[in-house]
Design a protein around this motif. Structure first.
Motif, PDB file in Angstrom:
ATOM      1  N   PHE A 180      -1.831  24.524 -10.661  1.00 56.95           N
ATOM      2  CA  PHE A 180      -0.405  24.819 -10.818  1.00 56.95           C
ATOM      3  C   PHE A 180      -0.137  25.491 -12.168  1.00 56.95           C
ATOM      4  O   PHE A 180       0.488  26.547 -12.247  1.00 56.95           O
ATOM      5  N   GLY A 262      10.768  27.724 -11.303  1.00 57.31           N
ATOM      6  CA  GLY A 262      10.471  26.320 -11.572  1.00 57.31           C
ATOM      7  C   GLY A 262      11.214  25.413 -10.606  1.00 57.31           C
ATOM      8  O   GLY A 262      10.653  24.444 -10.087  1.00 57.31           O
ATOM      9  N   MET A 266       9.113  23.017  -7.852  1.00 51.28           N
ATOM     10  CA  MET A 266       9.081  21.573  -8.114  1.00 51.28           C
ATOM     11  C   MET A 266       8.722  20.741  -6.877  1.00 51.28           C
ATOM     12  O   MET A 266       7.798  19.921  -6.936  1.00 51.28           O
ATOM     13  N   LEU A 269       5.052  21.169  -5.918  1.00 45.27           N
ATOM     14  CA  LEU A 269       4.146  20.517  -6.862  1.00 45.27           C
ATOM     15  C   LEU A 269       4.093  19.017  -6.595  1.00 45.27           C
ATOM     16  O   LEU A 269       3.014  18.432  -6.471  1.00 45.27           O
ATOM     17  N   LEU A 270       5.281  18.393  -6.480  1.00 48.06           N
ATOM     18  CA  LEU A 270       5.314  16.946  -6.248  1.00 48.06           C
ATOM     19  C   LEU A 270       4.670  16.610  -4.901  1.00 48.06           C
ATOM     20  O   LEU A 270       3.896  15.654  -4.793  1.00 48.06           O
TER      21      LEU A 270
ATOM     22  N   ILE B 140       8.387  16.705 -16.230  1.00 44.94           N
ATOM     23  CA  ILE B 140       7.141  16.936 -15.479  1.00 44.94           C
ATOM     24  C   ILE B 140       6.741  18.396 -15.582  1.00 44.94           C
ATOM     25  O   ILE B 140       5.592  18.733 -15.908  1.00 44.94           O
ATOM     26  N   LEU B 141       7.695  19.300 -15.339  1.00 48.69           N
ATOM     27  CA  LEU B 141       7.357  20.729 -15.350  1.00 48.69           C
ATOM     28  C   LEU B 141       6.841  21.159 -16.724  1.00 48.69           C
ATOM     29  O   LEU B 141       5.797  21.792 -16.842  1.00 48.69           O
ATOM     30  N   LEU B 144       3.304  19.534 -17.523  1.00 56.35           N
ATOM     31  CA  LEU B 144       2.140  19.991 -16.741  1.00 56.35           C
ATOM     32  C   LEU B 144       1.750  21.387 -17.205  1.00 56.35           C
ATOM     33  O   LEU B 144       0.572  21.736 -17.255  1.00 56.35           O
ATOM     34  N   LEU B 145       2.743  22.202 -17.555  1.00 57.26           N
ATOM     35  CA  LEU B 145       2.443  23.579 -17.966  1.00 57.26           C
ATOM     36  C   LEU B 145       1.861  23.644 -19.375  1.00 57.26           C
ATOM     37  O   LEU B 145       1.482  24.705 -19.840  1.00 57.26           O
ATOM     38  N   LEU B 182      10.329  27.449 -20.631  1.00 62.60           N
ATOM     39  CA  LEU B 182      11.021  28.470 -19.846  1.00 62.60           C
ATOM     40  C   LEU B 182      11.144  28.027 -18.398  1.00 62.60           C
ATOM     41  O   LEU B 182      12.199  28.155 -17.776  1.00 62.60           O
ATOM     42  N   VAL B 183      10.045  27.488 -17.849  1.00 60.29           N
ATOM     43  CA  VAL B 183      10.069  27.074 -16.443  1.00 60.29           C
ATOM     44  C   VAL B 183      10.986  25.875 -16.253  1.00 60.29           C
ATOM     45  O   VAL B 183      11.755  25.811 -15.296  1.00 60.29           O
ATOM     46  N   ALA B 184      10.924  24.911 -17.172  1.00 59.88           N
ATOM     47  CA  ALA B 184      11.713  23.692 -17.009  1.00 59.88           C
ATOM     48  C   ALA B 184      13.153  23.873 -17.479  1.00 59.88           C
ATOM     49  O   ALA B 184      13.997  23.029 -17.218  1.00 59.88           O
TER      50      ALA B 184
END
Lengths: 321, 270
Positions: A180, A262, A266, A269-270, B140-141, B144-145, B182-184
């Motif tokens: 990911f 994103g 989400m 990913l989950l 989480i986002l 993880l990144l 940026l993603v989150a």
């Protein structure tokens, strides 16, 4: 009104809000918590006044900090608990997968094409396998799935179900997360990891089917393969979505496109990580277990069909609603 | 003609008269500082102060240290389990503990408390770009990144990366966001104000005196901010800025600074 007079007049309310927020931050019961929204709005008004009247940095900064903390306590998403989880499983996840169907099939191809290509290549020309698996890895495969390995070998090797379960969690879920995260780098990380896994697993299958006990390998992987591979693919789709946002942001700025990607990635990913957890459970406690081969094959095929049907059909009614 | 050209407004440098002639240039102001103004649902604007690469790097070092300590403590507990339940059980727990600390330390701390221990000690906090708390999804986002942001890293030590991609992304974005941010949709901000109190650092007796000319609102604000920030600058920088106003104040150098400060005091007290 001078800043000092303004501060004098409102100090009591500000410290009241400060105390309540401090108590909330420590998860302690705050007295008169029902007055918090009212107090917060009063302080917002005070901040606007202080800014407009140019009361200077110190006063404005104090109110600014107070408003930010208050905002963070008051404006948070509710935890929807078990109902939210049920909705996620029954409709959010399969709908998210169908919403990304093109990327899903592309990701499937990146994994499955090299996988089958290597099985077929191994059938005609074993050198393809030697290009991927070094002698040590081939010996390891011989030990586990060799033609003359005793049938009980796997069971003896993996007596501790719990240990293997933990190992699969650690190894497989971490791989999913890396796929990911790698995807955000213009999809390169995800494509590389998925393609590499396709080639590597394909070579192992080709090797064992050619020179070892293919039956035993298939029996072992039957149960958990559906959850594990779908999980990996979904995390791959989530990563590819981020990478595509960077490459092809469309009408948005790259930052905005990443943010939107994103949100879309989400649930995938989950869901992918969750499926890999389930796979680790099956792999740890069932796949090397004592059930006869036929049962394991039937269970494996059933899970593939059920999981595919779930991704295809679940939550369709919610689509219409 | 304009007596002076550069005016400090809310941390922005703009050519004031140019902006009057071409209103659009106001939107294209070059910012003097990194403050982010965000309007809340309550209708009031707050200022967020994004944290830069260096302080975040320091927080990260502290966090790696803490995660390492937690990891050791977890393994010690597993050793105790091993005494009771056997070696394979213990290995299983070691693997699980490692997995959850490796991926979960940052995610849990930022989702539950809004900051990790390292960020707490350095006065940082993770918030959404809207100013609200990060929560589980964003946490989480962004964490993880981390794997992508920390590249290039040493494969044998996946905890430790050089964060070249993250640092490059921070420097290229307005709000110092790495890819995960940026993603989150998150930013890392200073939780508490860390600039020194001007009253302590400004050891000059300033007598309030009215401005020599009538000032607009922005101009008044410029004087007040000059006073608020004066403690952060060296004397020569103060004089350099005050010299821009020399024609209005009727003095330059140290005397000009004092006059600018007296005007600011007068504005504050009136």
């Amino acid at each position: 009104m001078k800043p000092q007079a303004f501060e004098e007049a409102n100090r009591a309310e500000w410290s009241k809000l400060e105390q309540q927020l401090a108590a909330l931050a420590k998860r302690e019961p705050a007295d008169e918590a029902h007055r918090l929204p009212h107090l917060f709005r009063r302080v917002c008004g005070d901040l606007a006044l202080a800014q407009h009247r140019m009361y200077g940095r110190q006063l404005c900064d104090r109110l600014n900090g107070l408003v930010i903390s208050g905002y963070q306590e008051l404006h948070r998403a509710l935890n929807r608990g078990s109902e939210g989880f049920m909705r996620f499983v029954s409709s959010t996840l399969p709908r998210a997968v169908r919403g990304e169907w093109r990327l899903f099939w592309l990701t499937m191809a990146i994994f499955w094409v090299p996988f089958f290509a290597f099985i077929i290549a191994a059938h005609f020309e074993p050198k393809w396998i030697y290009a991927v698996l070094d002698p040590l890895q081939r010996m390891e495969m011989d030990g586990m799935y060799g033609a003359d390995t005793p049938t009980e070998f796997l069971r003896e090797q993996y007596t501790s179900h719990f240990m293997m379960f933990s190992f699969y969690i650690m190894n497989n879920v971490s791989i999913d997360f890396r796929i990911f995260a790698g995807g955000v780098l213009f999809t390169l990380g995800a494509v590389y990891a998925l393609g590499f896994n396709g080639i590597f697993i394909g070579a192992i299958f080709g090797y064992v089917l050619q020179s070892g006990n293919g039956q035993r390998l298939l029996t072992f992987v039957a149960g958990h393969s559906s959850f594990e591979l779908y999980g990996m693919i979904l995390c791959g789709v989530a990563g590819m979505r981020l990478g595509l946002a960077l490459m092809k942001p469309g009408r948005h700025s790259r930052g905005d496109a990443l943010r939107a990607a994103g949100v879309r990635a989400m649930p995938l990913l989950l869901g992918g990580a969750g499926m890999t957890f389930v796979a680790a459970f099956i792999e740890g406690f069932w796949s090397a277990g004592p059930a006869p081969a036929t049962v394991k094959h039937v269970v494996g095929i059933t899970l593939w069909v059920l999981l595919s049907a779930y991704l295809l059909f679940a939550g369709r009614r919610a689509d219409a609603a | 003609m304009a007596p002076y050209r550069r005016i400090l407004v809310q941390g922005k440098v703009e050519s004031f008269h140019a902006s009057l002639q071409h209103p659009r240039t106001v939107a294209a102001q070059t910012k003097l500082d990194t403050l982010q103004s965000i309007e809340l649902a309550e209708g009031v604007s707050v200022l967020l102060r994004p944290a830069g690469v260096v302080v975040r790097g320091l927080a990260l070092l502290l966090d790696l240290l803490m995660a390492g300590l937690f990891m050791l403590a977890g393994w010690a507990a597993c050793l105790a389990v091993g005494m009771l339940a056997g070696a394979t059980m213990a290995i299983g727990f070691v693997l699980l503990v490692s997995f959850f600390i490796y991926w979960g330390y940052f995610i849990f701390a930022e989702a539950r408390f809004g900051r990790t221990l390292g960020k707490k000690w350095l006065g940082l906090r993770v918030v959404r770009t809207s100013g609200s708390a990060a929560g589980w999804g964003a946490s989480i986002l962004r964490n993880l990144l981390r794997v992508a942001d920390m590249m290039p890293f040493i494969p044998q030590l996946p905890f430790i990366g050089f964060y070249l991609i993250g640092a490059a992304s921070c420097m290229a974005t307005r709000r110092f966001q790495r890819l995960g941010d940026l993603v989150a949709g998150t930013i890392v901000i200073y939780d508490r104000d860390q600039t020194p109190d001007p009253a302590i650092h400004l050891r000059v007796p300033v007598v309030a005196s009215p401005p020599p000319v009538a000032l607009t609102r922005e101009e008044q604000l410029a004087f007040i901010q000059f006073k608020d920030r004066a403690a952060l600058w060296s004397d020569s920088r103060k004089e350099e800025l005050a010299d821009e106003l020399a024609p209005v104040l009727g003095a330059s150098g140290r005397e000009g600074v004092l006059r600018a400060l007296s005007v600011a005091s007068w504005l504050r007290e009136s």
